[in-house]
Design a protein around this motif. Structure first.
Motif, short mmCIF file in Angstrom:
data_model
loop_
_atom_site.label_atom_id
_atom_site.label_comp_id
_atom_site.label_asym_id
_atom_site.label_seq_id
_atom_site.Cartn_x
_atom_site.Cartn_y
_atom_site.Cartn_z
N PHE A 107 -6.25 3.30 -32.25
CA PHE A 107 -7.56 3.06 -31.55
C PHE A 107 -7.63 3.77 -30.15
O PHE A 107 -6.55 4.12 -29.51
CB PHE A 107 -7.41 1.54 -31.07
N GLY A 108 -8.88 3.91 -29.87
CA GLY A 108 -9.19 4.40 -28.47
C GLY A 108 -8.84 2.98 -27.15
O GLY A 108 -9.02 2.02 -27.91
N MET A 109 -8.42 3.30 -26.37
CA MET A 109 -7.77 2.31 -25.47
C MET A 109 -8.28 2.72 -24.07
O MET A 109 -8.09 3.77 -23.62
CB MET A 109 -6.47 2.02 -25.49
N GLY A 110 -8.62 1.57 -23.29
CA GLY A 110 -8.89 1.70 -21.88
C GLY A 110 -8.63 0.51 -20.94
O GLY A 110 -8.04 -0.46 -21.65
N TRP A 111 -8.59 0.88 -19.75
CA TRP A 111 -8.11 -0.18 -18.64
C TRP A 111 -9.47 -0.38 -17.91
O TRP A 111 -10.09 0.61 -17.43
CB TRP A 111 -7.22 0.34 -17.79
N PHE A 112 -9.96 -1.67 -17.51
CA PHE A 112 -10.75 -2.12 -16.53
C PHE A 112 -10.19 -2.90 -15.63
O PHE A 112 -9.08 -3.36 -16.11
CB PHE A 112 -11.92 -2.65 -17.47
N ARG A 113 -10.86 -3.22 -14.29
CA ARG A 113 -10.40 -4.16 -13.48
C ARG A 113 -11.48 -4.81 -13.21
O ARG A 113 -12.55 -4.65 -13.16
CB ARG A 113 -9.47 -3.52 -12.30
N GLN A 114 -11.17 -6.09 -12.47
CA GLN A 114 -12.09 -6.95 -11.85
C GLN A 114 -11.63 -7.57 -10.70
O GLN A 114 -10.57 -8.23 -10.75
CB GLN A 114 -12.49 -7.91 -12.98
N GLY A 115 -11.94 -7.26 -9.32
CA GLY A 115 -11.57 -7.78 -8.42
C GLY A 115 -12.22 -9.18 -8.03
O GLY A 115 -13.34 -9.36 -8.40
N ALA B 222 0.74 -1.30 0.12
CA ALA B 222 0.02 0.01 -0.10
C ALA B 222 0.77 1.20 0.22
O ALA B 222 1.97 1.21 0.65
CB ALA B 222 -0.92 0.12 1.25
N GLY B 223 0.39 2.17 -0.76
CA GLY B 223 1.30 3.29 -1.10
C GLY B 223 2.31 3.30 -2.14
O GLY B 223 3.05 4.42 -2.46
N ASP B 224 2.57 2.25 -2.60
CA ASP B 224 3.69 2.04 -3.60
C ASP B 224 2.99 2.45 -5.02
O ASP B 224 1.95 2.68 -5.23
CB ASP B 224 4.10 0.49 -3.79
N THR C 164 -1.59 -7.00 -7.17
CA THR C 164 -1.96 -7.06 -5.86
C THR C 164 -1.57 -5.97 -4.83
O THR C 164 -0.21 -6.11 -5.00
CB THR C 164 -1.62 -8.42 -5.63
N VAL C 165 -2.27 -5.53 -3.95
CA VAL C 165 -1.60 -4.42 -3.13
C VAL C 165 -1.88 -5.13 -1.75
O VAL C 165 -2.92 -5.29 -1.21
CB VAL C 165 -2.32 -3.09 -3.29
N SER C 166 -0.77 -5.32 -0.96
CA SER C 166 -0.78 -5.79 0.33
C SER C 166 -0.88 -4.58 1.20
O SER C 166 -0.14 -3.33 1.02
CB SER C 166 0.28 -6.42 0.69
N PRO D 113 -5.03 -1.44 -1.04
CA PRO D 113 -5.56 -2.71 -1.17
C PRO D 113 -6.59 -2.95 -1.88
O PRO D 113 -6.83 -4.09 -2.65
CB PRO D 113 -5.75 -3.07 0.44
N GLU D 114 -7.52 -2.03 -1.97
CA GLU D 114 -8.75 -2.18 -2.74
C GLU D 114 -8.59 -2.12 -4.20
O GLU D 114 -9.41 -2.28 -5.30
CB GLU D 114 -10.00 -1.20 -2.47
N ASP D 115 -7.33 -1.64 -4.66
CA ASP D 115 -6.91 -1.66 -6.11
C ASP D 115 -6.56 -3.07 -6.69
O ASP D 115 -6.29 -3.10 -7.68
CB ASP D 115 -5.55 -0.65 -6.27
N THR D 116 -6.44 -4.12 -5.62
CA THR D 116 -6.39 -5.28 -5.96
C THR D 116 -7.29 -6.06 -6.93
O THR D 116 -8.40 -5.76 -6.67
CB THR D 116 -6.05 -6.39 -4.67
#
Length: 126
Positions: free
Chosen positions: A32-40, A14-16, A123-125, A88-91
């Motif tokens: 192209f248009g490009m994006g990022w999505f995430r799924q926890g 965390a914080g890194d 993974t964010v600890s 951590p919630e960015d995991t």
């Protein structure tokens, strides 16, 4: 057919900070248009950030505004996601998405993208 490849995931505290990259190939001369999505774990797919095909407009999800920055190499289909002050919630598994067709708007909706990468784990600890 467009190939999408992500890289740069890993385990951090965390914080890194951490940077992801994504390259799309398969249609020479097109940008192209490009994006990022995430799924926890146990979550739906969440919009993180996107950049339009010209590279002059960016979009961010509320949970990452001010901490993440998306950028692209000029006139290339390579984008970067610089993540700082990680929590951590960015995991999650982070997916790169490419929009080949469709309008230059609505980048926050997964349905508007045509090709997806396999994903890279972040993974964010605590």
């Amino acid at each position: 057919q467009v190939s999408v490849v992500e890289s740069g995931g890993g385990l951090v505290q965390a914080g890194d900070s951490l940077s992801l990259s994504c390259s799309a190939s398969g249609r020479p001369g097109a940008t192209f248009g490009m994006g990022w999505f995430r799924q926890g774990p146990g979550d739906g797919r969440e919009f993180v950030a996107a950049i339009n095909w010209r590279g002059d407009v960016t979009y961010y999800g509320d949970s990452v505004k001010g901490r993440f920055t998306i950028s692209r190499e000029s006139a290339k289909n390579t984008v970067y996601l610089q993540m700082s002050s990680l929590k951590p919630e960015d995991t999650a598994i982070y997916y790169c998405a490419v929009r080949v067709f469709g309008p230059d708007s609505g980048y926050d909706r997964a349905v508007g993208y045509d090709y997806w990468g396999q994903g890279t784990q972040v993974t964010v600890s605590s």
